[in-house]
Enzyme design. Structure first.
Site, PDB file in Angstrom:
ATOM      1  N   CYS A 146       0.833  -1.209   0.000  1.00  0.00           N
ATOM      2  CA  CYS A 146       0.000   0.000   0.000  1.00  0.00           C
ATOM      3  C   CYS A 146       0.868   1.259   0.000  1.00  0.00           C
ATOM      4  CB  CYS A 146      -0.926  -0.030   1.222  1.00  0.00           C
ATOM      5  SG  CYS A 146      -2.018   1.388   1.341  1.00  0.00           S
ATOM      6  N   CYS A 149      -0.490   4.169   2.102  1.00  0.00           N
ATOM      7  CA  CYS A 149      -0.314   3.994   3.550  1.00  0.00           C
ATOM      8  C   CYS A 149       1.142   4.184   3.974  1.00  0.00           C
ATOM      9  CB  CYS A 149      -0.723   2.580   3.978  1.00  0.00           C
ATOM     10  SG  CYS A 149      -2.231   1.997   3.223  1.00  0.00           S
ATOM     11  N   ASP A 150       2.056   3.518   3.262  1.00  0.00           N
ATOM     12  CA  ASP A 150       3.439   3.439   3.750  1.00  0.00           C
ATOM     13  C   ASP A 150       4.428   4.312   2.975  1.00  0.00           C
ATOM     14  OD1 ASP A 150       2.546   1.593   5.586  1.00  0.00           O
ATOM     15  OD2 ASP A 150       2.907  -0.114   4.282  1.00  0.00           O
TER      16      ASP A 150
END
Ligand SMILES: Cc1cc2nc3c(=O)[nH]c(=O)nc-3n(C[C@H](O)[C@H](O)[C@H](O)COP(=O)(O)OP(=O)(O)OC[C@H]3O[C@@H](n4cnc5c(N)ncnc54)[C@H](O)[C@@H]3O)c2cc1C
Length: 321
Positions: A146, A149-150
């Protein structure tokens, strides 16, 4: 080969009917459980074989408002809150359903049977991985499924994206905003993404196109130190010096057991009516990643879990009038 479960073979005569059954214990399912419990619906939630959902596989969650900590810890707190509000949580995996008439029938592994006036589906979509040993070893240590997200954790570092569709292009463009170099590793010499998206991505000077290439190995012991790539045309290997690798090779929605029961789109995501969580069957609602192939975030899943419980509660109330 996986076993096929025939719902007709199971006896539902003495099963207590529930107002609502929630399937899935990720952010969407647990939120639906909290809201349904607070509405007095005495919900039952079937956890599935990944209690807590996808977030339990990630160490840092930095974009969920009000939270800074690990994914498993966040999900444990959500589960505690769900139980405290009166939702009954059980272990089990749904194998077959009969949504052809009410009450709906649900069969969960290994041999639990349920009847329900309404159902909220929150079974998520699993990220696809390459299946390499080195990938397993370095997951959350430089390898992520992701970018949204990261990605920001790799600000100022060189990274790579694996894939050739729209998601891979989107991820590469997102990362290119704050990473000096983004290698896009694609097995072919043509992209699968939309033409408009390709044009935009091609304009980014810091996206490096690694055509006809596949990942042979992720390098490093404790954290990702590079990626060994094979040229599928020449058979030659080369190493990319990257600190982060983002897999963008698709997701598989967990909807096998709903095939033929609910309308699914071409990629097997559950279709819901615009701006609602209503599926093609009245009384069955869907929320989270299983019906959302665009945003796929904890915050959006929580939001749609809340909507599903409210839709469900209002629909049940209408049935009584
Ligand atoms: C590595 C990784 C890191 C991520 N990091 C972040 C992040 O930092 N921030 C963020 O916002 N998002 C992040 N995401 C995305 C986020 O995890 C998802 O968007 C979110 O978890 C989706 O929630 P969900 O409840 O819809 O589904 P999921 O979390 O996928 O939960 C699905 C649930 O359904 C259950 N289930 C599945 N099949 C069955 C069945 N047959 N019977 C019963 N139950 C079943 C599973 O056991 C599971 O409990 C990350 C995802 C990954 C993979």
């Amino acid at each position: 080969m996986s076993k096929t479960y025939n719902i007709e073979e199971f006896d539902f005569t003495n099963v207590k009917k529930r107002n609502v059954i929630v399937i899935g214990s990720g952010p969407a399912g647990l939120t639906a459980g909290i809201y349904a419990a607070r509405a007095g619906l005495e919900p039952l939630l079937i956890r599935g074989n990944e209690p807590g959902g996808q977030l339990v596989t990630t160490t840092d969650v930095e974009n969920y408002p009000g939270w800074k900590g690990s994914g498993p810890e966040l999900m444990m707190k959500m589960e505690e809150q769900c139980q405290e509000q009166g939702c009954e949580l059980i272990y089990g995996t749904v194998k077959a359903v009969d949504f052809s008439k009410r009450p709906f029938k649900i069969l969960a592994y290994p041999d639990k049977t349920f009847l329900a006036d309404s159902v909220i589906i929150a079974t998520g979509a699993s990220a696809r991985w390459l299946g390499l040993e080195s990938e397993k070893k370095l997951q959350n240590k430089g390898i992520s499924g992701c970018a949204t997200c990261d990605g920001p954790m790799y600000r100022g570092e060189n990274v790579c994206v694996v894939g050739g569709g729209d998601v891979a292009l989107e991820d590469a463009m997102f990362l290119a905003r704050f990473c000096p170099k983004v290698h896009l590793i694609h097995r072919r010499d043509k992209l699968r993404g939309s033409i408009a998206m390709q044009k935009k991505a091609m304009q980014k000077k810091n996206i490096v196109w690694e055509w006809n290439s596949v990942v042979e190995e992720f390098l490093g012991e404790e954290e990702l130190e590079g990626v060994k790539v094979k040229d599928v045309k020449t058979g030659e290997f080369r190493t990319l010096d990257v600190k982060g690798a983002f897999l963008a090779i698709g997701h598989t929605p967990n909807t096998q057991m709903f095939k033929g029961q609910l309308d699914l789109n071409d990629h097997n995501y559950i279709i819901v009516k615009p701006n609602t969580t209503y599926t093609s069957v009245e009384g069955v609602f869907a929320c989270g990643d299983v019906m959302d192939w665009v945003y796929r975030q904890a915050a959006t899943s929580v939001g749609s879990g809340c909507k599903a419980a409210i839709d469900c509660e209002r629909w049940l109330a209408d049935q009584e009038n």
